[in-house]
Design a protein around this motif. Sequence first.
Motif, PDB file in Angstrom:
ATOM      1  N   LYS A 162       0.849  -1.183   0.000  1.00 54.59           N
ATOM      2  CA  LYS A 162       0.000   0.000   0.000  1.00 54.59           C
ATOM      3  C   LYS A 162       0.891   1.242   0.000  1.00 54.59           C
ATOM      4  CE  LYS A 162      -3.680  -0.185   2.443  1.00 54.59           C
ATOM      5  NZ  LYS A 162      -4.624  -0.240   3.586  1.00 54.59           N
ATOM      6  N   VAL A 163       0.551   2.180  -0.876  1.00 48.58           N
ATOM      7  CA  VAL A 163       1.327   3.423  -0.953  1.00 48.58           C
ATOM      8  C   VAL A 163       1.158   4.186   0.356  1.00 48.58           C
ATOM      9  CG1 VAL A 163       1.614   5.618  -2.156  1.00 48.58           C
ATOM     10  CG2 VAL A 163       1.107   3.550  -3.455  1.00 48.58           C
ATOM     11  N   ARG A 164       2.283   4.448   1.017  1.00 48.05           N
ATOM     12  CA  ARG A 164       2.241   5.146   2.306  1.00 48.05           C
ATOM     13  C   ARG A 164       2.546   6.622   2.169  1.00 48.05           C
ATOM     14  NH1 ARG A 164       5.666   6.899   6.211  1.00 48.05           N
ATOM     15  NH2 ARG A 164       7.506   6.134   5.144  1.00 48.05           N
ATOM     16  N   GLU A 165       3.481   6.949   1.303  1.00 42.57           N
ATOM     17  CA  GLU A 165       3.934   8.337   1.223  1.00 42.57           C
ATOM     18  C   GLU A 165       4.340   8.674  -0.206  1.00 42.57           C
ATOM     19  OE1 GLU A 165       8.039  10.058   2.598  1.00 42.57           O
ATOM     20  OE2 GLU A 165       6.710  10.031   4.352  1.00 42.57           O
ATOM     21  N   VAL A 166       3.967   9.871  -0.643  1.00 47.77           N
ATOM     22  CA  VAL A 166       4.352  10.375  -1.966  1.00 47.77           C
ATOM     23  C   VAL A 166       5.025  11.724  -1.768  1.00 47.77           C
ATOM     24  CG1 VAL A 166       3.549  11.082  -4.257  1.00 47.77           C
ATOM     25  CG2 VAL A 166       2.426   9.179  -3.073  1.00 47.77           C
ATOM     26  N   ALA A 167       6.220  11.872  -2.319  1.00 48.96           N
ATOM     27  CA  ALA A 167       6.961  13.124  -2.163  1.00 48.96           C
ATOM     28  C   ALA A 167       6.172  14.284  -2.744  1.00 48.96           C
ATOM     29  CB  ALA A 167       8.327  13.020  -2.832  1.00 48.96           C
ATOM     30  N   GLY A 168       6.245  15.419  -2.071  1.00 54.91           N
ATOM     31  CA  GLY A 168       5.514  16.597  -2.531  1.00 54.91           C
ATOM     32  C   GLY A 168       6.205  17.359  -3.647  1.00 54.91           C
ATOM     33  N   SER A 169       7.470  17.055  -3.902  1.00 56.12           N
ATOM     34  CA  SER A 169       8.200  17.741  -4.965  1.00 56.12           C
ATOM     35  C   SER A 169       9.158  16.754  -5.621  1.00 56.12           C
ATOM     36  CB  SER A 169       8.983  18.940  -4.413  1.00 56.12           C
ATOM     37  OG  SER A 169       9.921  18.521  -3.439  1.00 56.12           O
ATOM     38  N   ASP A 200      12.654  15.314  -7.368  1.00 57.89           N
ATOM     39  CA  ASP A 200      14.087  15.410  -7.132  1.00 57.89           C
ATOM     40  C   ASP A 200      14.698  16.343  -8.179  1.00 57.89           C
ATOM     41  OD1 ASP A 200      16.983  14.222  -7.936  1.00 57.89           O
ATOM     42  OD2 ASP A 200      16.609  13.960  -5.794  1.00 57.89           O
ATOM     43  N   PRO A 201      15.495  17.326  -7.774  1.00 56.71           N
ATOM     44  CA  PRO A 201      16.025  18.300  -8.749  1.00 56.71           C
ATOM     45  C   PRO A 201      16.956  17.679  -9.778  1.00 56.71           C
ATOM     46  CG  PRO A 201      17.049  18.596  -6.586  1.00 56.71           C
ATOM     47  CD  PRO A 201      15.922  17.626  -6.399  1.00 56.71           C
ATOM     48  N   GLN A 202      17.555  16.533  -9.481  1.00 54.19           N
ATOM     49  CA  GLN A 202      18.476  15.904 -10.415  1.00 54.19           C
ATOM     50  C   GLN A 202      17.744  14.969 -11.377  1.00 54.19           C
ATOM     51  OE1 GLN A 202      21.648  16.759 -10.582  1.00 54.19           O
ATOM     52  NE2 GLN A 202      21.508  18.122  -8.824  1.00 54.19           N
ATOM     53  N   SER A 203      16.993  14.017 -10.835  1.00 52.81           N
ATOM     54  CA  SER A 203      16.331  13.017 -11.688  1.00 52.81           C
ATOM     55  C   SER A 203      14.955  13.439 -12.167  1.00 52.81           C
ATOM     56  CB  SER A 203      16.201  11.702 -10.915  1.00 52.81           C
ATOM     57  OG  SER A 203      15.355  11.863  -9.775  1.00 52.81           O
ATOM     58  N   ARG A 204      14.373  14.478 -11.558  1.00 55.29           N
ATOM     59  CA  ARG A 204      13.021  14.938 -11.884  1.00 55.29           C
ATOM     60  C   ARG A 204      11.983  13.836 -11.671  1.00 55.29           C
ATOM     61  NH1 ARG A 204      12.995  19.434 -10.715  1.00 55.29           N
ATOM     62  NH2 ARG A 204      10.954  19.582 -11.675  1.00 55.29           N
ATOM     63  N   THR A 205      12.216  12.991 -10.683  1.00 56.17           N
ATOM     64  CA  THR A 205      11.260  11.956 -10.317  1.00 56.17           C
ATOM     65  C   THR A 205      10.787  12.181  -8.889  1.00 56.17           C
ATOM     66  OG1 THR A 205      13.044  10.482  -9.571  1.00 56.17           O
ATOM     67  CG2 THR A 205      12.284  10.236 -11.853  1.00 56.17           C
ATOM     68  N   PHE A 206       9.664  11.554  -8.558  1.00 56.94           N
ATOM     69  CA  PHE A 206       9.070  11.688  -7.240  1.00 56.94           C
ATOM     70  C   PHE A 206       9.299  10.394  -6.450  1.00 56.94           C
ATOM     71  CE2 PHE A 206       6.945  14.700  -9.887  1.00 56.94           C
ATOM     72  CZ  PHE A 206       6.596  15.753  -9.072  1.00 56.94           C
ATOM     73  N   THR A 207       9.695  10.539  -5.200  1.00 60.54           N
ATOM     74  CA  THR A 207       9.916   9.382  -4.337  1.00 60.54           C
ATOM     75  C   THR A 207       8.590   8.888  -3.777  1.00 60.54           C
ATOM     76  OG1 THR A 207      12.133  10.139  -3.719  1.00 60.54           O
ATOM     77  CG2 THR A 207      11.063   8.535  -2.267  1.00 60.54           C
ATOM     78  N   VAL A 208       8.338   7.595  -3.950  1.00 60.28           N
ATOM     79  CA  VAL A 208       7.116   6.969  -3.448  1.00 60.28           C
ATOM     80  C   VAL A 208       7.529   5.818  -2.537  1.00 60.28           C
ATOM     81  CG1 VAL A 208       5.023   5.702  -4.047  1.00 60.28           C
ATOM     82  CG2 VAL A 208       5.799   7.609  -5.492  1.00 60.28           C
ATOM     83  N   ARG A 209       6.918   5.745  -1.357  1.00 59.10           N
ATOM     84  CA  ARG A 209       7.206   4.680  -0.396  1.00 59.10           C
ATOM     85  C   ARG A 209       5.979   3.773  -0.273  1.00 59.10           C
ATOM     86  NH1 ARG A 209      11.500   5.156   3.232  1.00 59.10           N
ATOM     87  NH2 ARG A 209      12.840   6.949   2.868  1.00 59.10           N
ATOM     88  N   VAL A 210       6.218   2.474  -0.433  1.00 52.38           N
ATOM     89  CA  VAL A 210       5.150   1.472  -0.398  1.00 52.38           C
ATOM     90  C   VAL A 210       5.358   0.569   0.808  1.00 52.38           C
ATOM     91  CG1 VAL A 210       4.059  -0.441  -1.613  1.00 52.38           C
ATOM     92  CG2 VAL A 210       4.917   1.538  -2.902  1.00 52.38           C
ATOM     93  N   SER A 211       4.394   0.519   1.702  1.00 49.99           N
ATOM     94  CA  SER A 211       4.486  -0.324   2.899  1.00 49.99           C
ATOM     95  C   SER A 211       4.256  -1.784   2.532  1.00 49.99           C
ATOM     96  CB  SER A 211       3.452   0.116   3.933  1.00 49.99           C
ATOM     97  OG  SER A 211       3.720   1.431   4.382  1.00 49.99           O
ATOM     98  N   LEU A 212       5.017  -2.677   3.185  1.00 49.29           N
ATOM     99  CA  LEU A 212       4.903  -4.111   2.964  1.00 49.29           C
ATOM    100  C   LEU A 212       4.404  -4.797   4.215  1.00 49.29           C
ATOM    101  CD1 LEU A 212       8.295  -4.792   1.140  1.00 49.29           C
ATOM    102  CD2 LEU A 212       6.068  -4.409   0.094  1.00 49.29           C
ATOM    103  N   PRO A 213       3.689  -5.917   4.072  1.00 45.27           N
ATOM    104  CA  PRO A 213       3.298  -6.686   5.252  1.00 45.27           C
ATOM    105  C   PRO A 213       4.519  -7.399   5.837  1.00 45.27           C
ATOM    106  CG  PRO A 213       2.631  -7.824   3.261  1.00 45.27           C
ATOM    107  CD  PRO A 213       3.157  -6.483   2.825  1.00 45.27           C
ATOM    108  N   ALA A 214       4.436  -7.762   7.087  1.00 42.55           N
ATOM    109  CA  ALA A 214       5.547  -8.447   7.746  1.00 42.55           C
ATOM    110  C   ALA A 214       5.763  -9.813   7.113  1.00 42.55           C
ATOM    111  CB  ALA A 214       5.254  -8.584   9.240  1.00 42.55           C
ATOM    112  N   ASP A 215       6.988 -10.071   6.692  1.00 42.96           N
ATOM    113  CA  ASP A 215       7.339 -11.357   6.098  1.00 42.96           C
ATOM    114  C   ASP A 215       8.832 -11.579   6.323  1.00 42.96           C
ATOM    115  OD1 ASP A 215       8.102 -13.451   4.159  1.00 42.96           O
ATOM    116  OD2 ASP A 215       6.048 -13.209   3.431  1.00 42.96           O
TER     117      ASP A 215
END
Length: 384
Positions: A247-254, A256-271
């Motif tokens: 499940k997507v937990r966090e999406v960067a608001g801006s 990256d000035p170098q790659s021009r991509t947005f950081t997205v963090r996806v939570s994983l279940p315990a395994d």
Amino acid sequence: MSSLRTVNFSSLAGIALAAGMALLSAGCNEKQAENKEVVRPVKVVEIAKMETVRRLDYSGSVKARTDMNLGFRVAGKIVERRVDIGQQVKPGDVLARIDSTDYELAVRRAEAALASTDKQVQTTALARTRAEQLLSNNVAPKSQVEQAELGYEQAVSARDTARSALAEAKNQVAYANLTSDLSGIVTAVAADVGQVVGSGTPVVTVAVDGEKEVQIAVPEMDIAQFKPGKVVKSRFWSDAALVLGGKVREVAGSADPQSRTFTVRVSLPADPRVLLGMTATIEAEAENTPFVSVPLSALAEKDGAQIVWVVDRKADTVHARPIKTGAFSDDGVRVSAGLSAGDLVVAAGTQFMNENMKVKLPSAAGEQSAAAETGDQAASGVVR
């Protein structure tokens, strides 16, 4: 003489009869040609099935949800490092130490200052008591008592300050030990023995035990498809059979000035099979407005409305079909309504088309597959 004339008249009659027959035959042929139905060869495109969902795949690495960048709260020279990368640590474990000699001296100085202020408090207390006795015997003025009281209060304040200074000095000595606050795994060491570090400089990084997540970089064209709470799938290169929900937990608001991509963090279940640093692929579905592209030459107009000519496969005739067009694409123009999968659209020569006009399709050997477009993917009409 009469016999000769008879022969000549008979020949003329035969010639006239033959000419009349020829004229009659030519007239019939022209009439048949006029009545013969015109069958026009056409070039067509076939509309393939339109997909409303496309898959997005982005690779990233498994990280701990919380990374602690631990540093000393005081400056000094590192004299010992007790942990290495990959080592498990618990709360209270000492990770590194700095030289605490100066801070220990500060403790002694604070202890001496406190002892001095304690003596001062005792002295002023005796002076206050003496002044009160003299006042009770009417030997000393009241102002002397008030002055003694003020001196005592000042001594008490100085003692309190000395106590605080001693406590602070002792804390400085304790801060010479870098300890872990939570359980986790050491993932980085930024300083080593012999290095002088400032207060707050990161020395050891600890990935806190608990929830793990995958960090991916998403370009701006697809970032709108990732919202907090969106359900995705996670696949791992180390084990093709290991597929976990996420499940997507966090999406960067801006970006990256170098790659021009947005950081997205996806939570994983315990395994337990998921380890820090593993490479993972996040699969997500992107919903788009379906449409197809047809060549610009396929567009026509009838009664002020845009149409295309669609071929009836059974009757080999063409019929006008109203359509709804959108933006232009590399392949022509996008059509969002009016066409469905399997339709054959006349791709050229629309100015010669009439309703129910007979047409001739290309041979099956020359047919090609059709392509459709969804969202911003390029669609191609197929010519045959």
